[in-house]
Design a protein around this motif. Sequence first.
Motif, PDB file in Angstrom:
ATOM      1  N   ILE A   1       0.653  -1.237   0.091  1.00 30.25           N
ATOM      2  CA  ILE A   1      -0.053   0.036  -0.395  1.00 30.25           C
ATOM      3  C   ILE A   1       1.003   1.372  -0.082  1.00 30.25           C
ATOM      4  CG2 ILE A   1      -1.721   1.420   1.366  1.00 30.25           C
ATOM      5  CD1 ILE A   1      -2.876  -1.414   2.258  1.00 30.25           C
ATOM      6  N   ILE A   2       1.763   1.291   0.832  1.00 35.15           N
ATOM      7  CA  ILE A   2       2.935   2.439   0.606  1.00 35.15           C
ATOM      8  C   ILE A   2       3.642   2.576  -0.423  1.00 35.15           C
ATOM      9  CG2 ILE A   2       4.935   3.297   1.907  1.00 35.15           C
ATOM     10  CD1 ILE A   2       4.070   2.029   4.465  1.00 35.15           C
ATOM     11  N   ALA A   3       3.813   1.411  -1.032  1.00 34.70           N
ATOM     12  CA  ALA A   3       4.477   1.639  -2.413  1.00 34.70           C
ATOM     13  C   ALA A   3       3.616   2.162  -3.370  1.00 34.70           C
ATOM     14  CB  ALA A   3       5.114   0.283  -2.899  1.00 34.70           C
ATOM     15  N   ALA A   4       2.436   1.707  -3.408  1.00 31.74           N
ATOM     16  CA  ALA A   4       1.222   1.955  -4.480  1.00 31.74           C
ATOM     17  C   ALA A   4       1.244   3.680  -4.287  1.00 31.74           C
ATOM     18  CB  ALA A   4       0.087   1.309  -4.471  1.00 31.74           C
ATOM     19  N   LEU A   5       1.111   4.013  -3.065  1.00 32.33           N
ATOM     20  CA  LEU A   5       0.720   5.476  -2.691  1.00 32.33           C
ATOM     21  C   LEU A   5       2.065   6.313  -3.056  1.00 32.33           C
ATOM     22  CD1 LEU A   5      -1.007   5.427   1.020  1.00 32.33           C
ATOM     23  CD2 LEU A   5      -2.125   6.101  -1.468  1.00 32.33           C
ATOM     24  N   ALA A   6       3.232   5.728  -2.785  1.00 29.11           N
ATOM     25  CA  ALA A   6       4.530   6.538  -3.256  1.00 29.11           C
ATOM     26  C   ALA A   6       4.618   6.731  -4.878  1.00 29.11           C
ATOM     27  CB  ALA A   6       5.444   5.918  -2.751  1.00 29.11           C
ATOM     28  N   VAL A   7       4.115   5.728  -5.585  1.00 35.29           N
ATOM     29  CA  VAL A   7       3.867   5.730  -7.018  1.00 35.29           C
ATOM     30  C   VAL A   7       3.025   7.045  -7.480  1.00 35.29           C
ATOM     31  CG1 VAL A   7       3.508   4.683  -9.453  1.00 35.29           C
ATOM     32  CG2 VAL A   7       5.057   3.628  -7.517  1.00 35.29           C
ATOM     33  N   ILE A   8       1.801   6.860  -6.844  1.00 33.72           N
ATOM     34  CA  ILE A   8       0.684   7.871  -7.153  1.00 33.72           C
ATOM     35  C   ILE A   8       1.224   9.354  -6.981  1.00 33.72           C
ATOM     36  CG2 ILE A   8      -1.567   8.494  -6.416  1.00 33.72           C
ATOM     37  CD1 ILE A   8      -2.169   5.650  -6.208  1.00 33.72           C
ATOM     38  N   ILE A   9       1.560   9.357  -5.619  1.00 35.94           N
ATOM     39  CA  ILE A   9       2.109  10.957  -5.299  1.00 35.94           C
ATOM     40  C   ILE A   9       3.125  11.488  -6.443  1.00 35.94           C
ATOM     41  CG2 ILE A   9       3.436  12.286  -3.536  1.00 35.94           C
ATOM     42  CD1 ILE A   9       1.654  10.445  -1.547  1.00 35.94           C
ATOM     43  N   PHE A  10       3.984  10.494  -6.817  1.00 37.64           N
ATOM     44  CA  PHE A  10       5.073  10.843  -7.388  1.00 37.64           C
ATOM     45  C   PHE A  10       4.520  11.396  -8.582  1.00 37.64           C
ATOM     46  CE2 PHE A  10       7.708   9.714 -11.438  1.00 37.64           C
ATOM     47  CZ  PHE A  10       8.832  10.488 -10.955  1.00 37.64           C
ATOM     48  N   PHE A  11       3.695  10.484  -9.451  1.00 37.57           N
ATOM     49  CA  PHE A  11       2.928  11.177 -10.770  1.00 37.57           C
ATOM     50  C   PHE A  11       2.270  12.386 -10.668  1.00 37.57           C
ATOM     51  CE2 PHE A  11       4.175   6.710 -11.988  1.00 37.57           C
ATOM     52  CZ  PHE A  11       4.985   6.950 -13.198  1.00 37.57           C
ATOM     53  N   ALA A  12       1.378  12.264  -9.528  1.00 36.73           N
ATOM     54  CA  ALA A  12       0.651  13.406  -9.268  1.00 36.73           C
ATOM     55  C   ALA A  12       1.716  14.808  -9.075  1.00 36.73           C
ATOM     56  CB  ALA A  12      -0.065  13.523  -7.847  1.00 36.73           C
ATOM     57  N   VAL A  13       2.728  14.799  -8.520  1.00 36.81           N
ATOM     58  CA  VAL A  13       3.551  15.729  -8.145  1.00 36.81           C
ATOM     59  C   VAL A  13       4.159  16.347  -9.582  1.00 36.81           C
ATOM     60  CG1 VAL A  13       5.687  16.736  -7.384  1.00 36.81           C
ATOM     61  CG2 VAL A  13       3.963  15.684  -5.926  1.00 36.81           C
ATOM     62  N   ARG A  14       4.808  15.106 -10.390  1.00 36.33           N
ATOM     63  CA  ARG A  14       5.441  15.322 -11.631  1.00 36.33           C
ATOM     64  C   ARG A  14       4.237  16.064 -12.700  1.00 36.33           C
ATOM     65  NH1 ARG A  14       7.399  10.580 -15.374  1.00 36.33           N
ATOM     66  NH2 ARG A  14       5.383  11.007 -16.380  1.00 36.33           N
ATOM     67  N   GLY A  15       3.264  15.723 -12.740  1.00 34.12           N
ATOM     68  CA  GLY A  15       2.090  16.302 -13.382  1.00 34.12           C
ATOM     69  C   GLY A  15       1.613  17.803 -12.960  1.00 34.12           C
ATOM     70  N   THR A  16       1.643  17.932 -11.731  1.00 32.44           N
ATOM     71  CA  THR A  16       1.488  19.396 -11.218  1.00 32.44           C
ATOM     72  C   THR A  16       2.522  20.379 -11.878  1.00 32.44           C
ATOM     73  OG1 THR A  16       0.316  18.485  -9.315  1.00 32.44           O
ATOM     74  CG2 THR A  16       0.967  20.827  -9.487  1.00 32.44           C
ATOM     75  N   ILE A  17       3.778  19.992 -11.711  1.00 33.54           N
ATOM     76  CA  ILE A  17       5.059  20.730 -12.054  1.00 33.54           C
ATOM     77  C   ILE A  17       4.925  21.077 -13.536  1.00 33.54           C
ATOM     78  CG2 ILE A  17       7.508  20.867 -12.352  1.00 33.54           C
ATOM     79  CD1 ILE A  17       7.426  19.024  -9.531  1.00 33.54           C
ATOM     80  N   LYS A  18       4.794  19.987 -14.327  1.00 37.10           N
ATOM     81  CA  LYS A  18       4.518  20.035 -15.545  1.00 37.10           C
ATOM     82  C   LYS A  18       3.282  21.039 -15.946  1.00 37.10           C
ATOM     83  CE  LYS A  18       5.926  16.836 -18.554  1.00 37.10           C
ATOM     84  NZ  LYS A  18       5.696  15.643 -19.440  1.00 37.10           N
ATOM     85  N   HIS A  19       2.286  21.061 -15.317  1.00 37.62           N
ATOM     86  CA  HIS A  19       1.052  21.946 -15.662  1.00 37.62           C
ATOM     87  C   HIS A  19       1.441  23.389 -15.401  1.00 37.62           C
ATOM     88  CE1 HIS A  19      -3.125  22.835 -15.640  1.00 37.62           C
ATOM     89  NE2 HIS A  19      -2.718  23.715 -14.571  1.00 37.62           N
ATOM     90  N   THR A  20       2.095  23.589 -14.214  1.00 37.54           N
ATOM     91  CA  THR A  20       2.277  25.150 -13.829  1.00 37.54           C
ATOM     92  C   THR A  20       3.427  25.580 -14.657  1.00 37.54           C
ATOM     93  OG1 THR A  20       3.846  24.341 -12.174  1.00 37.54           O
ATOM     94  CG2 THR A  20       1.642  24.757 -11.614  1.00 37.54           C
ATOM     95  N   LYS A  21       4.355  24.982 -15.417  1.00 42.61           N
ATOM     96  CA  LYS A  21       5.190  25.345 -16.340  1.00 42.61           C
ATOM     97  C   LYS A  21       4.708  25.459 -17.726  1.00 42.61           C
ATOM     98  CE  LYS A  21       9.445  23.478 -14.597  1.00 42.61           C
ATOM     99  NZ  LYS A  21      10.668  22.452 -14.633  1.00 42.61           N
ATOM    100  N   GLY A  22       3.395  24.890 -17.788  1.00 47.07           N
ATOM    101  CA  GLY A  22       2.981  25.129 -19.066  1.00 47.07           C
ATOM    102  C   GLY A  22       3.135  24.115 -20.238  1.00 47.07           C
ATOM    103  N   GLU A  23       3.772  22.785 -19.700  1.00 50.28           N
ATOM    104  CA  GLU A  23       4.146  21.985 -20.550  1.00 50.28           C
ATOM    105  C   GLU A  23       3.338  20.945 -20.736  1.00 50.28           C
ATOM    106  OE1 GLU A  23       7.749  20.593 -18.431  1.00 50.28           O
ATOM    107  OE2 GLU A  23       8.755  22.374 -18.891  1.00 50.28           O
ATOM    108  N   GLY A  24       2.225  20.906 -19.811  1.00 49.54           N
ATOM    109  CA  GLY A  24       0.949  19.684 -19.870  1.00 49.54           C
ATOM    110  C   GLY A  24       0.016  20.015 -20.796  1.00 49.54           C
ATOM    111  N   GLY A  25      -0.790  19.088 -20.880  1.00 51.41           N
ATOM    112  CA  GLY A  25      -2.167  19.661 -21.620  1.00 51.41           C
ATOM    113  C   GLY A  25      -3.436  19.765 -20.919  1.00 51.41           C
TER     114      GLY A  25
END
Length: 122
Positions: free
Chosen positions: A6-30
Motif C-alpha cells: 500500500i505504501i509503495a502504491a501511494l508513493a507511485v501515485i504521489i510521484f506522478f501527481a507531483v510530476r504532473g502538477t509541475i509540468k502543468h504549472t510550467k505550461g508543459e502539460g495538456g
Amino acid sequence: MGNIIIIAALAVIIFFAVRGTIKHTKGEGGCCGGSGAGITETKELSGKVTAVKIIEIEGMHCENCKNSVERSINKIEGAVGKVNLKKNICEVSMDREISDETLRIAVERLDFKVKSIKNRDE
C-alpha cells in the motif's frame, strides 16, 4: 507485507501527481483539454494604437490558457491581446474605444476571472 504494498502504491501515485502538477504549472502539460502546443494567429490592428489596457486575469496556467485568451481578445474588432503567463496579465492594444465590459466578457466567457482592467498609464 500488505502495508508495504500500500505504501509503495501511494508513493507511485504521489510521484506522478507531483510530476504532473509541475509540468502543468510550467505550461508543459495538456491543460484545459489542449496540448499546449497550439500556435495563435498573429493579428495586426488596422489603425494606429490609441490605447493599451492591462487585464489582470486569475486562472491561467498554461500555453493553452494563454492562447485561448489571446484568441478571444483578438476576435474583438480593433483589439489585439498579448498574454504574459508569469504575470497573469493580458496587454490589449486598441485602435478604437473598447469598453472594459467587452474585454471582461471576452475573458470571463472562457471561465477565467478578471481581477482588474487598467489603462497602461495607471
